[in-house]
Design a protein around this motif. Sequence first.
Motif: not given
Length: 381
Positions: A244-251
Amino acid sequence: MTADPVVETLDALELVDHHCHGAVTADLDRPGFESLITEGAAWPGVSPFDSPVGLAVRRHCAPVLDLPRHAPADVYLARRAELGWAEVNRRFLTAAGTGVFCVDTGYAPDRVTTPSELAGAAGAAAYEVVRLESVAEAVAAGGVEADAYAEAFRTAAWEAVRRPGVVGVKSVAAYRTGFDLDPARPRAEEVTDAARRWLARGGRLDDPVLVRHLLWTAVDLGRPLQLHTGFGDSDIRMHRADPTHLTDWLHLTAGTVPVLLLHCWPYQRQAAYLAAVFERVYLDVGLTLHHVGPARAGAVLAEALEITPFRKLLHSSDAYGVAEFHHLGALAFRHGLAGLLRERLDADELALEDALRIARWTGRENALRVYGLPDGSPDDG
């Protein structure tokens, strides 16, 4: 006894193992074997055979070597040595019932089979997954100036993914920095400054700016991107490997490449959330399943599938070193998924045709589709 169509379907299914490694091409003594069946170590007085994965090897792998179930460790290893590594590999790789292996070739502290050698031993097909950190480290080892690093890495990465048989790329950012990174693409001057620092000190790629640059380069390559998450050896700082640390990158990268979250435990629910809300995010629980063993595989899969769209779960073993793990990973997946689907059938939560479709999707067809492999559609959407 009435045949179970779910079990029959999964047993007959030629799986796609979308993330694994090679098997060793040498005979192993007890310390060598034990070192390869644990993510930790064989400490004094604590044998990896005395763990869930050790019990699973003795229970489910011994019969493949013509031994009784639960054969003692010394008996098991003696039989393994008697047969020799080539026959051991052949038996376990064929017993896995896997039709396609996607092989990460970037980690090989031991001499292990190449994708073609793995395919030959299994009577299957094999493709390559390029580990991008290995590409970057090869660029550094070959000699490059800091201001030329970004372009040199990009060129080398493009050359790697254009090799015949390459179907995807992988990053081990979880090991090197964790995922709690600035999600933005780094500026050129940031990359040059970071490259200057890294090239001066040497070692493996673990600079946060260069890891960000690597992840964004992966997006530019346009290939499916595998990301190790969660469970791994002691290099992992587990709280930083939560996907979930990747959330902003996935956006920021939404709509670009498929992102495949590997392993995930104990974050399979977090990974499921990401797969449920981002179109091009997928997950597996490989590595985990053979470590918990077939008896607990269903519990892990149940959590992974609580909210995951059924088109988003893939099978992998993450087997490395011992071919037992290619077999155990497949066995645990089949056993765990069959039990889970049977439980939902008995509760009238799905129809038999749904259960059979989910089995085929997760065991084979999802991976064929995402990687554009034969018998699958050319992309995932």
